[in-house]
Design a protein around this motif. Structure first.
Motif, PDB file in Angstrom:
ATOM      1  N   LEU A  98      36.006  76.388  -8.659  1.00 52.14           N
ATOM      2  CA  LEU A  98      37.323  76.872  -8.245  1.00 52.14           C
ATOM      3  C   LEU A  98      38.265  75.743  -7.848  1.00 52.14           C
ATOM      4  O   LEU A  98      39.412  75.991  -7.475  1.00 52.14           O
ATOM      5  CB  LEU A  98      37.180  77.855  -7.076  1.00 52.14           C
ATOM      6  CG  LEU A  98      36.493  79.173  -7.393  1.00 52.14           C
ATOM      7  CD1 LEU A  98      36.253  79.973  -6.120  1.00 52.14           C
ATOM      8  CD2 LEU A  98      37.315  79.975  -8.383  1.00 52.14           C
ATOM      9  N   GLY A  99      37.790  74.503  -7.898  1.00 54.61           N
ATOM     10  CA  GLY A  99      38.631  73.365  -7.553  1.00 54.61           C
ATOM     11  C   GLY A  99      38.746  73.116  -6.058  1.00 54.61           C
ATOM     12  O   GLY A  99      39.634  72.394  -5.611  1.00 54.61           O
ATOM     13  N   LYS A 100      37.838  73.668  -5.294  1.00 47.80           N
ATOM     14  CA  LYS A 100      37.844  73.498  -3.838  1.00 47.80           C
ATOM     15  C   LYS A 100      36.833  72.404  -3.475  1.00 47.80           C
ATOM     16  O   LYS A 100      35.752  72.666  -2.958  1.00 47.80           O
ATOM     17  CB  LYS A 100      37.523  74.830  -3.149  1.00 47.80           C
ATOM     18  CG  LYS A 100      38.540  75.906  -3.472  1.00 47.80           C
ATOM     19  CD  LYS A 100      38.183  77.215  -2.832  1.00 47.80           C
ATOM     20  CE  LYS A 100      39.255  78.248  -3.142  1.00 47.80           C
ATOM     21  NZ  LYS A 100      39.020  79.503  -2.448  1.00 47.80           N
ATOM     22  N   TRP A 101      37.222  71.165  -3.741  1.00 39.74           N
ATOM     23  CA  TRP A 101      36.314  70.028  -3.642  1.00 39.74           C
ATOM     24  C   TRP A 101      35.826  69.775  -2.219  1.00 39.74           C
ATOM     25  O   TRP A 101      34.656  69.473  -2.011  1.00 39.74           O
ATOM     26  CB  TRP A 101      37.004  68.772  -4.185  1.00 39.74           C
ATOM     27  CG  TRP A 101      37.240  68.878  -5.644  1.00 39.74           C
ATOM     28  CD1 TRP A 101      38.347  69.414  -6.261  1.00 39.74           C
ATOM     29  CD2 TRP A 101      36.346  68.514  -6.680  1.00 39.74           C
ATOM     30  NE1 TRP A 101      38.176  69.381  -7.632  1.00 39.74           N
ATOM     31  CE2 TRP A 101      36.962  68.814  -7.908  1.00 39.74           C
ATOM     32  CE3 TRP A 101      35.082  67.941  -6.687  1.00 39.74           C
ATOM     33  CZ2 TRP A 101      36.348  68.577  -9.127  1.00 39.74           C
ATOM     34  CZ3 TRP A 101      34.480  67.688  -7.913  1.00 39.74           C
ATOM     35  CH2 TRP A 101      35.121  68.019  -9.110  1.00 39.74           C
ATOM     36  N   ILE A 102      36.708  69.879  -1.243  1.00 40.19           N
ATOM     37  CA  ILE A 102      36.322  69.560   0.133  1.00 40.19           C
ATOM     38  C   ILE A 102      35.263  70.531   0.640  1.00 40.19           C
ATOM     39  O   ILE A 102      34.224  70.123   1.173  1.00 40.19           O
ATOM     40  CB  ILE A 102      37.554  69.537   1.062  1.00 40.19           C
ATOM     41  CG1 ILE A 102      38.468  68.377   0.660  1.00 40.19           C
ATOM     42  CG2 ILE A 102      37.142  69.421   2.524  1.00 40.19           C
ATOM     43  CD1 ILE A 102      39.812  68.363   1.349  1.00 40.19           C
ATOM     44  N   THR A 103      35.512  71.838   0.450  1.00 43.28           N
ATOM     45  CA  THR A 103      34.508  72.802   0.911  1.00 43.28           C
ATOM     46  C   THR A 103      33.244  72.732   0.056  1.00 43.28           C
ATOM     47  O   THR A 103      32.157  73.011   0.548  1.00 43.28           O
ATOM     48  CB  THR A 103      35.064  74.238   0.947  1.00 43.28           C
ATOM     49  OG1 THR A 103      35.596  74.572  -0.336  1.00 43.28           O
ATOM     50  CG2 THR A 103      36.124  74.378   2.027  1.00 43.28           C
ATOM     51  N   ALA A 104      33.368  72.347  -1.204  1.00 45.78           N
ATOM     52  CA  ALA A 104      32.181  72.179  -2.048  1.00 45.78           C
ATOM     53  C   ALA A 104      31.282  71.091  -1.478  1.00 45.78           C
ATOM     54  O   ALA A 104      30.059  71.261  -1.394  1.00 45.78           O
ATOM     55  CB  ALA A 104      32.590  71.831  -3.478  1.00 45.78           C
ATOM     56  N   ILE A 105      31.863  69.993  -1.050  1.00 44.09           N
ATOM     57  CA  ILE A 105      31.085  68.907  -0.450  1.00 44.09           C
ATOM     58  C   ILE A 105      30.465  69.365   0.874  1.00 44.09           C
ATOM     59  O   ILE A 105      29.299  69.100   1.155  1.00 44.09           O
ATOM     60  CB  ILE A 105      31.973  67.657  -0.263  1.00 44.09           C
ATOM     61  CG1 ILE A 105      32.350  67.094  -1.639  1.00 44.09           C
ATOM     62  CG2 ILE A 105      31.265  66.597   0.587  1.00 44.09           C
ATOM     63  CD1 ILE A 105      33.453  66.054  -1.608  1.00 44.09           C
ATOM     64  N   LEU A 106      31.259  70.090   1.675  1.00 44.56           N
ATOM     65  CA  LEU A 106      30.722  70.633   2.927  1.00 44.56           C
ATOM     66  C   LEU A 106      29.534  71.563   2.673  1.00 44.56           C
ATOM     67  O   LEU A 106      28.516  71.492   3.365  1.00 44.56           O
ATOM     68  CB  LEU A 106      31.805  71.400   3.683  1.00 44.56           C
ATOM     69  CG  LEU A 106      32.764  70.570   4.529  1.00 44.56           C
ATOM     70  CD1 LEU A 106      33.929  71.432   5.010  1.00 44.56           C
ATOM     71  CD2 LEU A 106      32.018  69.970   5.697  1.00 44.56           C
ATOM     72  N   TYR A 107      29.684  72.457   1.682  1.00 44.72           N
ATOM     73  CA  TYR A 107      28.591  73.375   1.352  1.00 44.72           C
ATOM     74  C   TYR A 107      27.346  72.590   0.931  1.00 44.72           C
ATOM     75  O   TYR A 107      26.235  72.930   1.312  1.00 44.72           O
ATOM     76  CB  TYR A 107      29.003  74.308   0.214  1.00 44.72           C
ATOM     77  CG  TYR A 107      29.715  75.572   0.638  1.00 44.72           C
ATOM     78  CD1 TYR A 107      30.732  75.543   1.570  1.00 44.72           C
ATOM     79  CD2 TYR A 107      29.388  76.787   0.073  1.00 44.72           C
ATOM     80  CE1 TYR A 107      31.397  76.697   1.933  1.00 44.72           C
ATOM     81  CE2 TYR A 107      30.042  77.942   0.432  1.00 44.72           C
ATOM     82  CZ  TYR A 107      31.041  77.888   1.374  1.00 44.72           C
ATOM     83  OH  TYR A 107      31.700  79.033   1.740  1.00 44.72           O
ATOM     84  N   PHE A 108      27.548  71.532   0.139  1.00 46.39           N
ATOM     85  CA  PHE A 108      26.429  70.750  -0.368  1.00 46.39           C
ATOM     86  C   PHE A 108      25.609  70.150   0.773  1.00 46.39           C
ATOM     87  O   PHE A 108      24.382  70.171   0.753  1.00 46.39           O
ATOM     88  CB  PHE A 108      26.931  69.650  -1.307  1.00 46.39           C
ATOM     89  CG  PHE A 108      25.827  68.839  -1.908  1.00 46.39           C
ATOM     90  CD1 PHE A 108      25.101  69.330  -2.987  1.00 46.39           C
ATOM     91  CD2 PHE A 108      25.495  67.591  -1.394  1.00 46.39           C
ATOM     92  CE1 PHE A 108      24.073  68.589  -3.540  1.00 46.39           C
ATOM     93  CE2 PHE A 108      24.463  66.844  -1.936  1.00 46.39           C
ATOM     94  CZ  PHE A 108      23.750  67.346  -3.014  1.00 46.39           C
ATOM     95  N   PHE A 109      26.299  69.616   1.763  1.00 44.16           N
ATOM     96  CA  PHE A 109      25.598  68.934   2.857  1.00 44.16           C
ATOM     97  C   PHE A 109      25.161  69.854   3.995  1.00 44.16           C
ATOM     98  O   PHE A 109      24.405  69.438   4.866  1.00 44.16           O
ATOM     99  CB  PHE A 109      26.453  67.789   3.413  1.00 44.16           C
ATOM    100  CG  PHE A 109      26.515  66.616   2.472  1.00 44.16           C
ATOM    101  CD1 PHE A 109      25.394  65.826   2.266  1.00 44.16           C
ATOM    102  CD2 PHE A 109      27.674  66.329   1.781  1.00 44.16           C
ATOM    103  CE1 PHE A 109      25.436  64.753   1.382  1.00 44.16           C
ATOM    104  CE2 PHE A 109      27.728  65.251   0.904  1.00 44.16           C
ATOM    105  CZ  PHE A 109      26.602  64.456   0.700  1.00 44.16           C
ATOM    106  N   THR A 110      25.634  71.107   3.996  1.00 44.45           N
ATOM    107  CA  THR A 110      25.276  72.014   5.097  1.00 44.45           C
ATOM    108  C   THR A 110      24.564  73.277   4.618  1.00 44.45           C
ATOM    109  O   THR A 110      24.423  74.229   5.379  1.00 44.45           O
ATOM    110  CB  THR A 110      26.534  72.439   5.878  1.00 44.45           C
ATOM    111  OG1 THR A 110      27.416  73.147   4.996  1.00 44.45           O
ATOM    112  CG2 THR A 110      27.236  71.247   6.500  1.00 44.45           C
ATOM    113  N   GLY A 111      24.106  73.280   3.377  1.00 43.03           N
ATOM    114  CA  GLY A 111      23.414  74.476   2.867  1.00 43.03           C
ATOM    115  C   GLY A 111      24.329  75.679   2.832  1.00 43.03           C
ATOM    116  O   GLY A 111      23.961  76.763   3.273  1.00 43.03           O
ATOM    117  N   GLY A 112      25.534  75.477   2.290  1.00 46.06           N
ATOM    118  CA  GLY A 112      26.499  76.583   2.204  1.00 46.06           C
ATOM    119  C   GLY A 112      27.013  76.974   3.573  1.00 46.06           C
ATOM    120  O   GLY A 112      27.163  78.154   3.866  1.00 46.06           O
ATOM    121  N   LEU A 113      27.286  75.932   4.387  1.00 44.85           N
ATOM    122  CA  LEU A 113      27.689  76.133   5.784  1.00 44.85           C
ATOM    123  C   LEU A 113      26.683  77.032   6.494  1.00 44.85           C
ATOM    124  O   LEU A 113      27.017  78.034   7.105  1.00 44.85           O
ATOM    125  CB  LEU A 113      29.102  76.689   5.902  1.00 44.85           C
ATOM    126  CG  LEU A 113      30.225  75.750   5.474  1.00 44.85           C
ATOM    127  CD1 LEU A 113      31.563  76.470   5.532  1.00 44.85           C
ATOM    128  CD2 LEU A 113      30.251  74.504   6.317  1.00 44.85           C
TER     129      LEU A 113
END
Length: 135
Positions: free
Chosen positions: A96-111
Motif C-alpha cells: 500500500l506504500g506505507k513504508w514507515i508502518t511496514a518497517i514498524l510492523y517488521f520489527f514489532t511483529g505487526g505491532l
C-alpha cells in the motif's frame, strides 16, 4: 438513464476459498464485514450454522463489496493475501506504500499483532482510499 456497473473489486473464488476457513470469519473480513467476522471468529461461525448459511450468501457479499469499495490499480485480493499470510512482517503495508508502518510492523511483529488486528478491520477501506488517490 445511465446505470453504472460496479467494478469487480473482490473475487468470489477467493471468497469461497476463505469460506473453507469461514468458521474463523476470514471471508467476512475479506468482504468488509469485520463485526460479523469477529463474531464468527469467537463463535466458530455461530457453531457452524452461520458458516453453512454463508455458503449461499457469498455471491451477495461479493456484490455488496463491489459496490462499496473503489476499484483501481491496488488489488484487494493481493492486499488480503499479504495481510493474512505475512501481516506480521508488514508486507501488505509495503504493497500500500506505507513504508514507515511496514518497517514498524517488521520489527514489532505487526505491532505485537494489534496492528494486524486493526488491519483486518480496516484493510478494505485502506485499499479503497489508495485507489481513490490514484484516480
Amino acid at each position: 438513464m445511465q446505470t453504472t456497473v460496479p467494478s469487480d473489486t473482490h473475487s468470489k473464488i477467493i471468497g469461497y476459498l476463505l469460506w473453507i476457513f469461514g468458521f474463523l470469519g476470514a471471508h467476512r473480513f475479506y468482504y468488509g464485514r469485520p463485526i460479523t467476522g469477529t463474531i464468527w471468529f469467537f463463535t466458530l461461525g455461530l457453531l457452524g450454522i452461520g458458516w453453512l448459511i454463508d455458503l449461499f450468501l457469498i455471491p451477495s457479499m461479493d456484490r455488496s463489496a463491489d459496490r462499496r469499495y473503489t476499484a483501481g490499480s491496488t488489488n484487494y485480493t493481493i492486499a488480503w493475501v499479504l495481510l493474512t499470510f505475512l501481516g506480521v512482517f508488514g508486507l501488505h503495508r509495503l504493497y500500500l506504500g506505507k513504508w514507515i508502518t511496514a518497517i514498524l510492523y517488521f520489527f514489532t511483529g505487526g505491532l505485537f499483532l494489534l496492528g494486524v488486528l486493526y488491519d483486518f478491520w480496516t484493510l478494505n477501506e485502506q485499499v479503497s482510499e489508495e485507489n481513490q488517490l490514484l484516480h
